[in-house]
Structures are given as structure tokens and as C-alpha cells.
Design a protein around this motif. Structure first.
Motif, PDB file in Angstrom:
ATOM      1  N   ASP A 163       6.458   9.527   6.028  1.00 49.16           N
ATOM      2  CA  ASP A 163       7.813   9.593   5.362  1.00 49.16           C
ATOM      3  C   ASP A 163       7.866   8.344   4.027  1.00 49.16           C
ATOM      4  O   ASP A 163       8.505   8.376   3.362  1.00 49.16           O
ATOM      5  CB  ASP A 163       8.983   9.301   6.388  1.00 49.16           C
ATOM      6  CG  ASP A 163      10.227   9.308   5.865  1.00 49.16           C
ATOM      7  OD1 ASP A 163      10.610   9.990   5.044  1.00 49.16           O
ATOM      8  OD2 ASP A 163      11.164   8.805   6.782  1.00 49.16           O
ATOM      9  N   GLN A 167       8.743   8.763   0.455  1.00 42.55           N
ATOM     10  CA  GLN A 167       9.984   7.955  -0.238  1.00 42.55           C
ATOM     11  C   GLN A 167       9.697   7.517  -1.228  1.00 42.55           C
ATOM     12  O   GLN A 167      10.265   7.521  -2.083  1.00 42.55           O
ATOM     13  CB  GLN A 167      10.550   7.067   1.030  1.00 42.55           C
ATOM     14  CG  GLN A 167      11.570   6.306   0.532  1.00 42.55           C
ATOM     15  CD  GLN A 167      12.377   5.452   1.612  1.00 42.55           C
ATOM     16  OE1 GLN A 167      11.669   5.152   2.675  1.00 42.55           O
ATOM     17  NE2 GLN A 167      13.373   4.859   1.590  1.00 42.55           N
ATOM     18  N   ARG A 210      15.810  12.653   2.775  1.00 47.89           N
ATOM     19  CA  ARG A 210      15.869  11.673   1.981  1.00 47.89           C
ATOM     20  C   ARG A 210      17.057  11.905   0.587  1.00 47.89           C
ATOM     21  O   ARG A 210      17.789  11.026   0.362  1.00 47.89           O
ATOM     22  CB  ARG A 210      14.701  11.079   1.234  1.00 47.89           C
ATOM     23  CG  ARG A 210      13.624  10.753   2.271  1.00 47.89           C
ATOM     24  CD  ARG A 210      14.119   9.299   2.595  1.00 47.89           C
ATOM     25  NE  ARG A 210      13.266   8.613   3.794  1.00 47.89           N
ATOM     26  CZ  ARG A 210      13.671   7.672   4.573  1.00 47.89           C
ATOM     27  NH1 ARG A 210      14.348   6.961   4.304  1.00 47.89           N
ATOM     28  NH2 ARG A 210      12.714   6.891   5.319  1.00 47.89           N
ATOM     29  N   PHE A 228      16.642   9.222  -5.611  1.00 41.08           N
ATOM     30  CA  PHE A 228      15.440  10.113  -4.963  1.00 41.08           C
ATOM     31  C   PHE A 228      15.648  11.497  -5.504  1.00 41.08           C
ATOM     32  O   PHE A 228      16.540  12.256  -5.394  1.00 41.08           O
ATOM     33  CB  PHE A 228      15.655  10.056  -3.374  1.00 41.08           C
ATOM     34  CG  PHE A 228      14.515  10.659  -2.596  1.00 41.08           C
ATOM     35  CD1 PHE A 228      13.485   9.991  -2.287  1.00 41.08           C
ATOM     36  CD2 PHE A 228      14.576  12.139  -2.614  1.00 41.08           C
ATOM     37  CE1 PHE A 228      12.529  10.430  -1.797  1.00 41.08           C
ATOM     38  CE2 PHE A 228      13.429  12.518  -1.606  1.00 41.08           C
ATOM     39  CZ  PHE A 228      12.470  11.824  -1.263  1.00 41.08           C
TER      40      PHE A 228
END
Length: 430
Positions: A163, A167, A210, A228
Motif C-alpha cells: 500500500d 501510495q 486512497r 492522489f
């Protein structure tokens, strides 16, 4: 199975930047998320510029603009041995590897020369999934932070990456794409045993989470709202490498759209590669099959169709007519549709009438009744639409709705021509 280790010096021995670019741009052409221009043209005396096969490709924005992207791999070395992939570990293709700084320099220099408007960067798996994801993210970070690069960046999200690694990539990239490659786990077990559907969907789920968090923070106007991946995520499926049917492919696409809010699923007809594994077909499937899948995908995303409606009785989409026309012929009991009374949802399911013209029809009838001639003025496909609609004027085509040979009457007459025989395609990897 012991995994081969990459030796950067050995891979890049005696290779210039131009050599690497030629290898890694060619290796990237198999990714269907962008369409390579493939133009090669030398400069003439007194001329300006030239065009070579070094990875500048064209892509289209949601508003229809065509933009140029530098489309390359960070490396075509890969520890995986996916049988359909030209860059698999057992392949004998020449190998090369860019450093993140080299990709950054190429992107900035091409951008300053107005060759490109963005970067499309993918990679083979170098050491492990997290290391590869970090390398891709580092390219995007350097472009954004060290060069204030505001162009478009599309990165591959490596399935199974942590993750944290995803990210980092999503913070700097506009779009991420975790490729599922094949529609079922059985297909992956057969051709790409190092990959799993669970890993791909886990990565897609993390990306979606996210992005949802970033959108929520932005909506609340939080000062520290993270950036993001504003352009969303996509994926790619290879068509025709396994016996999986169009029904299975569309069901998988439908699930990914629903569960992970994908922007796009790309369908790529399998291309025979050099030294092909005997488990794979010797010929590429008809390109019209890929086209029909894109049409079916469009119906799911914009017309309110479910995958189960599009492929009901047969396992594969018909090749002679488009999926919407095929559905209408199977459901003649739902037609004709009165364009002056029907809902938008009913009108948009009429063959030959698209979403935009369905909206125009609904708006028009507030002022006057809709006639068959109006469909011609809107440039709807009247040949396909006329047997299925009631209009304010006389529609002589309506009586054809119950014709037994209606499908034959409306079928596309064009035939796909084969430019290369299978052997040549296999040798060239075209």
C-alpha cells in the motif's frame, strides 16, 4: 523456481541512451493503454525535424483531444515468465534498463522540444514488486518535485505492491493502471503462474481507497488534502490468448468497474510473439472481436446495460453486427419505441441512436414532435434505427421490424482484410 537477478551493467553493456530508447519503446508497444503512432520518417536536407520509432504515441483525453506521450518501459528485464509476453524471463530479446534519472532527462528534453505532453511508463519486474513500484514512483517524484513538471504522467501499478509503494506512485501520477491481463485465475495459472487475480484486485482496491480518501479530503476543503491520481485507474485484458469467452471477459470487466470504479478497461487482441509457446494460438484473433468488446464495454459504461444482457444466449459477441443491434433483434418485443413518448432510458437502447442524440430527442419534443428526418439531421444511423422507432411522420421502415432476415439486412458488409499471414506475424511479433 529460482528467479533470475538483474545485473544493470550487464543488461546495459555498450548501450547508448538511444539504443535503450529503441529497445524499451519497442517493448512498450504491446501495452494497449496507448496507441503507438509507429511513424518512421527521416529528415531531408533543409527540413525540420524527423519521426522515428522511439516511443512517442498518441492518446485521447475524455474531451476528445489527441495528446502525445513518451511511451516506454523502465526496463524489459523481468523475473516473471508469462508465456504471452515478449519480455518474459525466458525470451531472447535484447534487454535494456533505464535509470530513473535517464527517464526524467528524456521526458524533460522531449517536453521542452514540444514532442510530448506527458509520460506513459511501465516496467518489467526488476527485483520484487515493491522495488519496481518504487523505481517507477521515483521517476514521477523527480519530474514533479525537481523539475516542476506539470505534464500528464501515467504509471503502471505493479500488482501485489505494498500500500505504501502504491501510495507514493499515486501521489505523483495522474493515472495508475494495474493490468489484470487475463480474465480468470485459471487463465493466469496456465499462462502467467506468478500472477493472481487476488493480487491485482487487492492493488486496485487500495488505489480506489486512497483515491476516495483524497476526494473526500478535497471536498471537505482540508488544507492538507493529499493529491492522489486525479485521472483514475485503468486496466488491460488480453483477448484470444486463452479460450475464455466474451461473456467471461465482460463479466470480469463489469466486476472491476463495479468494485474498483475503474475509468477504463482496455482490450488487446493477442499478438503472436517470436518463439511463441506452443500453448498459445498461432494467429491473432479477428480484430473485429476486439472492436465488438469495446462496443460492449461502451454499452456498460454509458448506456446502462449489464454484461449479462449483452451476452445472453451465446458465449461470444456476434462479429457481423454490433452488440446493441444484436440485443435489439433478440428483444423485438420491446420495440418499436415511440420517440415522442418513450423515456430517455428506452430511447438510448434503440440501435443507431447514441447518448447525445437521445438527449437531443428528449429536449426537442418539448417544443415539437420528433420526425424521422430529425434523426438524419442529427446524423444518427437511420439505417439501423428506422425499423425500431415510431415517429410523428410515416416511417415506412417500421414494417421490417418482424422480418426474419432483419439481421442480414442490417449487418455490416465490410470484411476484415489480413495484411500479414500468421507466420509473418509470428516472426515479426506484429
Amino acid at each position: 523456481m529460482a528467479r533470475p537477478q538483474v545485473n544493470r551493467n550487464q543488461v546495459n553493456r555498450n548501450k547508448t541512451i538511444k539504443d535503450k530508447l529503441a529497445i524499451l519503446a519497442d517493448a512498450a508497444k504491446y501495452d494497449a493503454s496507448c496507441a503507438s503512432s509507429g511513424v518512421k520518417r527521416k529528415n531531408k536536407s533543409g527540413g525540420l525535424g524527423n519521426s522515428t520509432g522511439v516511443g512517442i504515441c498518441h492518446s485521447y483525453t475524455p474531451d476528445g483531444r489527441c495528446i502525445s506521450l513518451l511511451k516506454i518501459l523502465l526496463t524489459n528485464f523481468c523475473i516473471y515468465d508469462c508465456k504471452y509476453c515478449i519480455n518474459r524471463a525466458s525470451s531472447n530479446v535484447p534487454r535494456a534498463r533505464f535509470t530513473p534519472d535517464e527517464v526524467v532527462r528524456l521526458t524533460v528534453e522531449f517536453y521542452k522540444r514540444n514532442y510530448i505532453e506527458g509520460l506513459f511508463l511501465s516496467s518489467g519486474i526488476i527485483r520484487d514488486v515493491d522495488y519496481t513500484m518504487d523505481q517507477l514512483a521515483e521517476v514521477a517524484r523527480k519530474l514533479r518535485q525537481e523539475h516542476d513538471f506539470n505534464g500528464y504522467i501515467h504509471l503502471k501499478a505493479v500488482p501485489g505492491a505494498s500500500d505504501e509503494a502504491v501510495q507514493k506512485a499515486g501521489r505523483w501520477a495522474d493515472r495508475l493502471s494495474a493490468n489484470i491481463e487475463l480474465p480468470t485465475q485459471d487463465d493466469l495459472d496456465e499462462l502467467a503462474p506468478a500472477k493472481t487475480v487476488d493480487d491485482v484486485e487487492k492493488t486496485m482496491g487500495e488505489i480506489r481507497q486512497r483515491r476516495d480518501e483524497a476526494k473526500a479530503a478535497k471536498k471537505s476543503k482540508a488544507k492538507d488534502a493529499p493529491r492522489f491520481m486525479p485521472a483514475g485507474q485503468s486496466t488491460q485484458m488480453i483477448v484470444g490468448a486463452t479460450p475464455s469467452t466474451d461473456r467471461t471477459i465482460l463479466q470480469t470487466a463489469d466486476r472491476l468497474y463495479t468494485n474498483h470504479k475503474l475509468k477504463r478497461v482496455y482490450y488487446s487482441a493477442y499478438s503472436p510473439i517470436p518463439d511463441v509457446d506452443p500453448m498459445l494460438p498461432a494467429q491473432t484473433p479477428p480484430l473485429i472481436r476486439e472492436h465488438r468488446l469495446y462496443q460492449a464495454d461502451w454499452l456498460m459504461r454509458f448506456y446502462g446495460f449489464q454484461a449479462a444482457e449483452i451476452v445472453e444466449e451465446e458465449d461470444n459477441l456476434p462479429l457481423d453486427i454490433d452488440p446493441k443491434l444484436a440485443w435489439a433483434i433478440r428483444h423485438r418485443d420491446l420495440f418499436p419505441v415511440d420517440l415522442n413518448r418513450a423515456s430517455f432510458e428506452e430511447i438510448v437502447r434503440v440501435p443507431g441512436i447514441g447518448v447525445r442524440n437521445a438527449k437531443r430527442i428528449v429536449a426537442m419534443r418539448r417544443k415539437r414532435r420528433v420526425r424521422l428526418e430529425d434523426l438524419r439531421k442529427m446524423r444518427s444511423n437511420v439505417r439501423k434505427a428506422a425499423p425500431f422507432v415510431i415517429t410523428a411522420d410515416k416511417n415506412p421502415h417500421l414494417r421490417r421490424l418482424d422480418d426474419l432476415d432483419l439481421r442480414y439486412q442490417l449487418a455490416d458488409r465490410s470484411e476484415q482484410l489480413s495484411l500479414f499471414d500468421a507466420g509473418q506475424s509470428s516472426r515479426l511479433g506484429a
